[in-house]
Design a protein around this motif. Structure first.
Motif, mmCIF file in Angstrom:
data_model
loop_
_atom_site.group_PDB
_atom_site.id
_atom_site.type_symbol
_atom_site.label_atom_id
_atom_site.label_comp_id
_atom_site.label_asym_id
_atom_site.label_seq_id
_atom_site.Cartn_x
_atom_site.Cartn_y
_atom_site.Cartn_z
ATOM 1 N N TYR A 237 0.839 -1.198 0.000
ATOM 2 C CA TYR A 237 0.000 0.000 0.000
ATOM 3 C C TYR A 237 0.871 1.245 0.000
ATOM 4 O O TYR A 237 1.722 1.427 0.877
ATOM 5 C CB TYR A 237 -0.906 -0.020 1.232
ATOM 6 C CG TYR A 237 -1.723 1.244 1.415
ATOM 7 C CD1 TYR A 237 -2.826 1.501 0.599
ATOM 8 C CD2 TYR A 237 -1.390 2.171 2.392
ATOM 9 C CE1 TYR A 237 -3.577 2.657 0.753
ATOM 10 C CE2 TYR A 237 -2.131 3.332 2.562
ATOM 11 C CZ TYR A 237 -3.219 3.571 1.747
ATOM 12 O OH TYR A 237 -3.951 4.720 1.905
ATOM 13 N N GLU A 238 0.677 2.104 -0.997
ATOM 14 C CA GLU A 238 1.489 3.316 -1.171
ATOM 15 C C GLU A 238 2.987 3.006 -1.172
ATOM 16 O O GLU A 238 3.817 3.863 -0.881
ATOM 17 C CB GLU A 238 1.169 4.336 -0.063
ATOM 18 C CG GLU A 238 -0.234 4.900 -0.116
ATOM 19 C CD GLU A 238 -0.426 5.963 -1.190
ATOM 20 O OE1 GLU A 238 0.582 6.542 -1.616
ATOM 21 O OE2 GLU A 238 -1.583 6.192 -1.595
ATOM 22 N N GLY A 239 3.330 1.752 -1.512
ATOM 23 C CA GLY A 239 4.730 1.352 -1.582
ATOM 24 C C GLY A 239 5.418 1.288 -0.244
ATOM 25 O O GLY A 239 6.661 1.342 -0.177
ATOM 26 N N ILE A 240 4.655 1.108 0.853
ATOM 27 C CA ILE A 240 5.301 1.195 2.166
ATOM 28 C C ILE A 240 4.718 0.261 3.226
ATOM 29 O O ILE A 240 5.418 -0.133 4.150
ATOM 30 C CB ILE A 240 5.258 2.659 2.677
ATOM 31 C CG1 ILE A 240 6.226 2.862 3.838
ATOM 32 C CG2 ILE A 240 3.850 3.075 3.060
ATOM 33 C CD1 ILE A 240 6.408 4.317 4.228
ATOM 34 N N PRO A 243 -0.615 -5.475 4.542
ATOM 35 C CA PRO A 243 -1.553 -6.042 5.527
ATOM 36 C C PRO A 243 -0.998 -7.332 6.121
ATOM 37 O O PRO A 243 -0.377 -8.140 5.429
ATOM 38 C CB PRO A 243 -2.823 -6.299 4.695
ATOM 39 C CG PRO A 243 -2.353 -6.379 3.273
ATOM 40 C CD PRO A 243 -1.181 -5.452 3.180
ATOM 41 N N GLY A 244 -1.226 -7.497 7.416
ATOM 42 C CA GLY A 244 -0.701 -8.674 8.102
ATOM 43 C C GLY A 244 0.641 -8.426 8.759
ATOM 44 O O GLY A 244 1.161 -9.297 9.456
ATOM 45 N N PHE A 245 1.189 -7.216 8.545
ATOM 46 C CA PHE A 245 2.486 -6.877 9.117
ATOM 47 C C PHE A 245 2.380 -5.545 9.869
ATOM 48 O O PHE A 245 2.788 -4.494 9.377
ATOM 49 C CB PHE A 245 3.554 -6.809 8.020
ATOM 50 C CG PHE A 245 3.808 -8.130 7.361
ATOM 51 C CD1 PHE A 245 4.789 -8.976 7.829
ATOM 52 C CD2 PHE A 245 3.008 -8.551 6.296
ATOM 53 C CE1 PHE A 245 5.002 -10.216 7.242
ATOM 54 C CE2 PHE A 245 3.211 -9.779 5.710
ATOM 55 C CZ PHE A 245 4.207 -10.625 6.179
ATOM 56 N N PRO A 246 1.795 -5.589 11.072
ATOM 57 C CA PRO A 246 1.597 -4.351 11.837
ATOM 58 C C PRO A 246 2.917 -3.705 12.231
ATOM 59 O O PRO A 246 3.923 -4.390 12.456
ATOM 60 C CB PRO A 246 0.819 -4.835 13.076
ATOM 61 C CG PRO A 246 1.141 -6.291 13.195
ATOM 62 C CD PRO A 246 1.312 -6.784 11.796
ATOM 63 N N ASN A 247 2.882 -2.376 12.275
ATOM 64 C CA ASN A 247 4.035 -1.567 12.687
ATOM 65 C C ASN A 247 5.262 -1.786 11.809
ATOM 66 O O ASN A 247 6.401 -1.611 12.259
ATOM 67 C CB ASN A 247 4.397 -1.814 14.163
ATOM 68 C CG ASN A 247 3.421 -1.138 15.105
ATOM 69 O OD1 ASN A 247 2.434 -0.557 14.660
ATOM 70 N ND2 ASN A 247 3.683 -1.204 16.397
ATOM 71 N N LEU A 248 5.044 -2.160 10.553
ATOM 72 C CA LEU A 248 6.152 -2.335 9.616
ATOM 73 C C LEU A 248 6.053 -1.306 8.493
ATOM 74 O O LEU A 248 5.054 -1.279 7.765
ATOM 75 C CB LEU A 248 6.153 -3.744 9.014
ATOM 76 C CG LEU A 248 7.196 -3.970 7.901
ATOM 77 C CD1 LEU A 248 8.611 -3.935 8.472
ATOM 78 C CD2 LEU A 248 6.947 -5.273 7.163
ATOM 79 N N PHE A 249 7.065 -0.472 8.382
ATOM 80 C CA PHE A 249 7.243 0.338 7.182
ATOM 81 C C PHE A 249 8.313 -0.349 6.352
ATOM 82 O O PHE A 249 9.460 -0.463 6.788
ATOM 83 C CB PHE A 249 7.711 1.755 7.531
ATOM 84 C CG PHE A 249 6.661 2.619 8.164
ATOM 85 C CD1 PHE A 249 5.467 2.874 7.499
ATOM 86 C CD2 PHE A 249 6.865 3.185 9.404
ATOM 87 C CE1 PHE A 249 4.496 3.687 8.067
ATOM 88 C CE2 PHE A 249 5.909 3.999 9.981
ATOM 89 C CZ PHE A 249 4.721 4.248 9.326
ATOM 90 N N VAL A 290 -2.287 -1.550 7.784
ATOM 91 C CA VAL A 290 -3.115 -1.167 6.648
ATOM 92 C C VAL A 290 -4.164 -2.253 6.428
ATOM 93 O O VAL A 290 -3.906 -3.453 6.609
ATOM 94 C CB VAL A 290 -2.253 -0.965 5.389
ATOM 95 C CG1 VAL A 290 -1.618 -2.265 4.912
ATOM 96 C CG2 VAL A 290 -3.071 -0.340 4.272
ATOM 97 N N SER A 291 -5.373 -1.832 6.073
ATOM 98 C CA SER A 291 -6.451 -2.803 5.872
ATOM 99 C C SER A 291 -6.266 -3.543 4.554
ATOM 100 O O SER A 291 -5.674 -3.021 3.604
ATOM 101 C CB SER A 291 -7.804 -2.094 5.884
ATOM 102 O OG SER A 291 -7.972 -1.307 4.714
#
Length: 356
Positions: A237-240, A243-249, A290-291
């Motif tokens: 999402y937005e290249g960053i 989903p399924g990976f909380p708190n991950l940029f 991200v949803s």
């Protein structure tokens, strides 16, 4: 771009001379008087060859795919301009705006908006072809260096010194391919063995096999990011965010690279992060994710935009480009202008994220 690519050429492990990958250059090794082979003619080789050829006794360059090369505007910065930049820092931003705009017009509009603006791609092909004709007079050599794919299908580059290097008496260009590597040389498909003591691999990185990601990343319920990407298409999402990976940029993500510039890419992503983290602080949240719906909507939009690009509408069959993943999809570049990416990074719907 961290896990290097070692080409699967028969006998490469039997070579007894000095082997150097350009990503792990041995600065202590003396090239003077050596007989070398360089495998690869991508953006790295364009920079490398003019620097090492004058030192070598002989260098044989093995080319799989020719690269589009345009002139490089690389003159000195006048002293008065340097003083102006120092006294009035905002003038640096003005200068960058113009250089970014030129790059955007050539690379982004021509590559990513090829369906609407095919003339940009054709113009750049003419510019690069004229550059080749000016610098290489031998028609046979020129034919070898002439790409057979559309401008933008593979990463192009700028150089005023790459083509003239092939006119040196100690430089040979081989395009017939390699049969095998032996302890003291390389046997080509033309039947000749070229004896060498130094082998330089300008072969880049295993982008889609060993990178994305280059380390193991595990999300909720043991979800493996690399495996998830390969099973569910490369997407973010937005290249960053994924989903399924909380708190991950994830900064080096699919559809992340904006404007063909690492600097623009990072600036876009920092804007996105700042907007989201500010909202988390406002809500006293400690977790973001991200949803799936927002991610799926974004992926569909990216696929639709890629359909307008040179990757779909151009002639990319012979490009051998790392822009394409193992499924033949061009998921590396964000198919929008940099200015649109910056705008979206400041205005994406905050409800696309679940905060808790």
């Amino acid at each position: 771009l961290s896990q290097t690519h070692i080409p699967n050429i028969p006998g490469i492990e039997t070579f007894k001379g000095k082997l150097i990958h350009t990503a792990a250059w041995d600065h202590g090794y003396d090239l003077n008087g050596k007989r070398a082979a360089v495998i690869g003619t991508g953006a790295t080789a364009v920079q490398l060859l003019p620097m090492i050829a004058p030192k070598l006794k002989q260098v044989t360059v093995f080319q799989r795919t020719a690269i589009w090369v345009t002139p490089k505007s690389d003159g000195p910065v006048a002293p008065w301009v340097q003083r102006m930049f120092a006294l009035l820092p905002f003038t640096q931003r003005i200068a960058r705006f113009f250089t970014d705009t030129i790059l955007e017009l050539i690379m982004v509009l021509g590559v990513l908006y090829n369906k609407q603006l095919p003339g940009v791609t054709r113009t750049m092909e003419k510019v690069a072809t004229a550059h080749l004709h000016r610098q290489i007079k031998d028609p046979a050599l020129r034919a070898k260096l002439m790409p057979t794919y559309s401008f933008g299908c593979k990463r192009p580059t700028f150089s005023n010194t790459y083509y003239p290097t092939f006119t040196r008496p100690n430089v040979e260009l081989v395009t017939e391919g390699i049969v095998r590597i032996e302890a003291d040389g390389i046997v080509g498909n033309d039947g000749r063995k070229r004896e060498i003591d130094t082998l330089v691999l300008a072969t880049g990185f295993d982008l889609w096999e060993k990178n994305f990601p280059a380390i193991e990343v595990v999300g909720k319920g043991g979800l493996n990011l690399g495996m998830w990407w390969r099973q569910n298409r490369f997407q973010a999402y937005e290249g960053i965010s994924v989903p399924g990976f909380p708190n991950l940029f994830s900064l080096p993500s699919p559809y992340a690279y904006s404007g063909l510039s690492y600097f623009n890419t990072i600036e876009v992503q920092m804007k996105h992060m700042k907007r989201l983290l500010k909202e988390m602080k406002r809500k006293n949240a400690t977790t973001f994710e991200v949803s799936k719906t927002a991610n799926a909507t974004y992926l569909q939009a990216m696929k639709q935009r890629v359909s307008r690009s040179v990757f779909v509408n151009g002639n990319c069959a012979s490009a051998n480009s790392y822009y394409f993943n193992q499924h033949g999809e061009a998921t590396l570049l964000r198919p929008t202008t940099t200015y649109l990416a910056l705008w979206q990074a400041s205005r994406f719907p905050l409800q696309d994220y679940v905060l808790s």
